[in-house]
Design an enzyme around this catalytic site. Structure first.
Site, PDB file in Angstrom:
ATOM      1  N   HIS A 157       0.816  -1.209   0.000  1.00 17.45           N
ATOM      2  CA  HIS A 157       0.000   0.000   0.000  1.00 17.45           C
ATOM      3  C   HIS A 157       0.853   1.263   0.000  1.00 17.45           C
ATOM      4  O   HIS A 157       0.405   2.312  -0.460  1.00 17.45           O
ATOM      5  CB  HIS A 157      -0.939  -0.005   1.204  1.00 17.45           C
ATOM      6  CG  HIS A 157      -2.137  -0.865   1.007  1.00 17.45           C
ATOM      7  ND1 HIS A 157      -3.412  -0.459   1.317  1.00 17.45           N
ATOM      8  CD2 HIS A 157      -2.260  -2.123   0.508  1.00 17.45           C
ATOM      9  CE1 HIS A 157      -4.272  -1.423   1.031  1.00 17.45           C
ATOM     10  NE2 HIS A 157      -3.584  -2.444   0.547  1.00 17.45           N
ATOM     11  N   HIS A 170      -2.202 -12.531  -2.861  1.00 11.69           N
ATOM     12  CA  HIS A 170      -3.317 -13.210  -2.214  1.00 11.69           C
ATOM     13  C   HIS A 170      -2.991 -14.658  -1.859  1.00 11.69           C
ATOM     14  O   HIS A 170      -3.865 -15.404  -1.428  1.00 11.69           O
ATOM     15  CB  HIS A 170      -4.561 -13.129  -3.098  1.00 11.69           C
ATOM     16  CG  HIS A 170      -5.159 -11.759  -3.116  1.00 11.69           C
ATOM     17  ND1 HIS A 170      -6.340 -11.463  -3.773  1.00 11.69           N
ATOM     18  CD2 HIS A 170      -4.751 -10.598  -2.559  1.00 11.69           C
ATOM     19  CE1 HIS A 170      -6.615 -10.180  -3.616  1.00 11.69           C
ATOM     20  NE2 HIS A 170      -5.656  -9.640  -2.887  1.00 11.69           N
TER      21      HIS A 170
END
Length: 741
Positions: A103, A264
């Protein structure tokens, strides 16, 4: 759903509007400013004023005392030292730190180079409170003991990215390397991040969609809504938004698939709070949290407030049965399980399998013996259903080693893209491999020119028949591609001679070819004449030619100056130049040469000048003296006479400022050309000059006028020439990291 709860944990880049888009965007902070109220804040380096570091502090020097191996070991130990105040999922903070790094780096945007991990902006508002960064304040707090231990020897911005990289390695995904060298800011920047959270939630917002200039596809999210467009589980629509967002970060479809599927593989997402309790249970973000929370936000009053009761994106669950180990189970589950749409406890759209086997079940993050079905996001399923993405998910599924290799390369690109060329990297783990996104230039394998050689080359340039204007504009067009935001562009590499730069409208290709042909001839003759291994690059010759032009123009005005010249630039090849990527360096306007492609309204041109100057790392006086000098030198785009407020065009003098501030001239808008102003003699009524909004801003804006007056004052003629020479040299040296360490 995500408008009701905290926005989703995306996995990369809320990119900002490009500088030119900012100037046009009706939602910018400058929306209500008239031209004379141009915002000069991008030219103020407040970070230096706000820095608590000593004036002689140098990060590269401080880094030399860092024990990188011990730092890495401390980071590895931290991963499994779960803290009661924020327990680690599955007993390992690795996935949490990967999200932190992602992020942080994922805010990069290729349009103008803003965002990214460099400077550690995630520590400050608004990013520290952006909905997609929910609970990352805790991740940074977990890193504090390490930062405290190593102090000034490691920056926050390096530490945050290193945390994710070490986490990957500890969980079986060996990175290809890591570079230190990111330096910290000391305040949040004033970049246009889009709308505020309050505006995001407004019903007046156009369906939550962002303009194309933004890399995120829905406001408030780092890249896309994992539930699907506007929270609707539309798989194909999600694929389109993923592609838009990741391309805005400079990622290909292959890199996009590798990053999402690889990311993921680890960790879980959090949506444990029941939908009807979210609003009451979750407190404000860090920038609005009560003072006693000491910079931590999103206080959760539901249950324990952490662990199994954690609230983040609103989606809940893990993708694989081994969320702290690298494998390709994400892809296995994607293709071998049948996915049915369902809702998380918080009411978010997600997908669970109808045919999960015991080996597919996911262990609970905090309770031994408890198992859950794996999940997928709508955006995950898009990697299978979209033809472009499916090509690579199938390829990676069938070739696990290739998947691992491509993820490692994509991760390195994600976390290093905003650092600029490889010459800015420091540390022991820099990979030997070069990547085209680093804008590589070859190392010099020859002897650099001597002072005597430089004098000979200067005379060759003078005798070439090229005009001062040709030499100056070519050097400017080459060097002024630089962007301080991601350290791209500049004179090194001579990419003005390559596609796409050689074909840009602003570079006037036909005229440019004349100059380059002559300079290449000088280069060839000089290099062939040397027998001691000395050579000169085209990149150096372009800059030297600009210097010659400035010196000759000053001499014609009666001033003898000697421009500094530092050789060492080399020439990139076309194979080292990503055409699509370099096209993002093309500007829609350059006020220094009164160029515009016509896409920006005239009243916004002064602000785009400021943005351009900011990209060149200029301050207000430097911008001012360069514009005034360039007008006097008569080097406008397409030989335009707008702003050439002098009776001695081509001479380096302060005529621009003297005549701009002369009250015998009255300025009026032209009735023939939008954005043009006519300078009328107050007594005779005859036209004296024409000018653009960029020119007139130096007499209209109070701060710029104050600087302009200094350069127009009697006795400051030599100061003007000297200041222009210094600012010119600064621009020519942008990107010369080989001599600026």
């Amino acid at each position: 759903m995500l408008k009701k709860i905290i926005t989703a944990l995306g996995m990369s880049g809320m990119l900002l509007a490009s500088s030119n888009a900012i100037a046009e965007d009706t939602k910018t902070k400058n929306d209500n400013l008239s031209p004379q109220s141009v915002d000069l804040s991008p030219l103020r380096n407040l970070n230096k004023l706000d820095s608590p570091m000593d004036k002689d502090y140098n990060y590269h020097q401080a880094f030399k005392k860092l024990d990188t191996e011990q730092l890495k070991k401390d980071m590895q130990d931290l991963l499994t030292q779960s803290q009661d105040w924020w327990p680690a999922d599955f007993g390992n903070y690795g996935p949490f730190f990967i999200r932190l790094s992602w992020h942080d780096a994922g805010t990069y945007r290729i349009y103008d180079g803003r965002g990214g991990a460099n400077r550690g902006q995630q520590r400050f508002s608004p990013l520290n409170s952006w909905p997609d960064n929910v609970n990352l304040d805790k991740a940074r707090q977990l890193l504090w003991p390490i930062k405290q231990k190593y102090g000034d020897a490691v920056s926050w911005s390096d530490l945050i990215v290193l945390a994710g990289t070490v986490s990957l390695e500890s969980m079986g995904m060996k990175p290809i390397g890591f570079a230190f060298g990111r330096e910290d800011d000391w305040q949040g920047d004033d970049t246009n991040w889009g709308l505020s959270p309050e505006e995001i939630m407004s019903s007046n917002v156009r369906d939550g969609k962002l303009a194309p200039a933004y890399a995120a596809t829905q406001m408030g999210l780092i890249y896309v809504n994992p539930e699907g467009p506007d929270g609707k589980p539309d798989i194909k629509g999600a694929a389109s938004e993923i592609r838009q967002a990741f391309r805005a970060m400079g990622m290909t479809d292959k890199e996009t698939v590798a990053l999402i599927a690889g990311g993921h593989t680890f960790g879980k997402t959090h949506g444990a709070v029941p939908e009807d309790k979210v609003k009451q249970a979750i407190g404000p973000a860090p920038d609005k949290a009560p003072i006693e929370q000491q910079g931590l936000g999103w206080h959760n009053s539901y249950g324990t407030g952490n662990g199994d009761d954690t609230m983040g994106s609103g989606l809940e669950g893990s993708w694989t049965s081994t969320p702290t180990f690298w494998n390709h189970d994400f892809l296995h589950n994607l293709y071998n399980l049948d996915w049915k749409k369902t809702l998380s406890p918080a009411g978010a759209h997600q997908w669970t399998p109808t045919n999960a086997k015991p080996e597919n079940m996911v262990p609970d993050a905090h309770k031994l013996g408890v198992k859950h079905k794996p999940i997928m996001f709508t955006t995950d399923l898009a990697l299978k259903e979209d033809d472009g993405f499916n090509k690579y998910t199938q390829e990676f599924y069938n070739n696990p080693e290739e998947f691992k290799e491509e993820f490692a390369k994509a991760w390195f690109k994600l976390t290093h893209r905003d650092m600029g060329p490889k010459s800015r990297y420091i540390g022991p783990w820099i990979p030997e491999q070069n990547f085209i996104w680093q804008d590589p230039v070859p190392a010099a394998d020859y002897k650099q020119v001597s002072t005597q050689d430089i004098a000979q080359l200067e005379q060759d340039i003078i005798n070439s028949g090229l005009t001062n204007q040709q030499l100056i504009k070519t050097a400017w067009d080459s060097a002024s591609t630089y962007r301080k935001t991601d350290y791209r562009g500049g004179s090194n590499g001579a990419r003005i001679a390559l596609a796409p730069e050689k074909d840009w409208q602003m570079n006037e290709p036909a005229k440019l070819e004349v100059v380059l042909t002559k300079l290449k001839e000088i280069q060839t003759n000089f290099n062939n004449s040397k027998t001691d291994g000395t050579k000169v690059s085209l990149a150096d010759l372009i800059v030297l030619g600009g210097n010659v032009g400035v010196e000759q123009a000053a001499k014609q005005a009666g001033y003898n100056i000697q421009m500094p010249f530092v050789p060492g630039r080399t020439d990139a090849t076309q194979a080292q130049t990503d055409i699509e990527s370099f096209n993002y360096l093309k500007t829609k306007s350059d006020g220094f040469i009164n160029y515009t492609d016509g896409s920006i309204s005239a009243d916004k041109l002064p602000q785009t000048l400021v943005e351009k100057a900011s990209m060149l790392d200029l301050n207000i006086p430097e911008m001012t003296v360069l514009v005034g000098g360039m007008r006097a030198l008569d080097v406008n785009y397409d030989n335009s006479q707008e702003g050439v407020l002098t009776t001695t065009p081509g001479q380096l003098n302060n005529s621009f400022f003297v005549n701009l501030l002369d009250m015998s001239t009255q300025w009026k808008k032209s009735d023939k050309k939008d954005g043009e102003y006519i300078g009328i003699d107050r007594k005779t009524g005859k036209q004296k000059w024409t000018a653009s909004p960029v020119d007139l801003i130096f007499g209209s804006n109070s701060e710029l006028k104050a600087v302009a007056q200094v350069y127009a004052e009697n006795g400051n003629e030599q100061k003007f020439v000297n200041d222009f020479a210094k600012a010119w040299h600064k621009v020519m040296m942008l990107g010369r990291f080989d001599v600026q360490q």
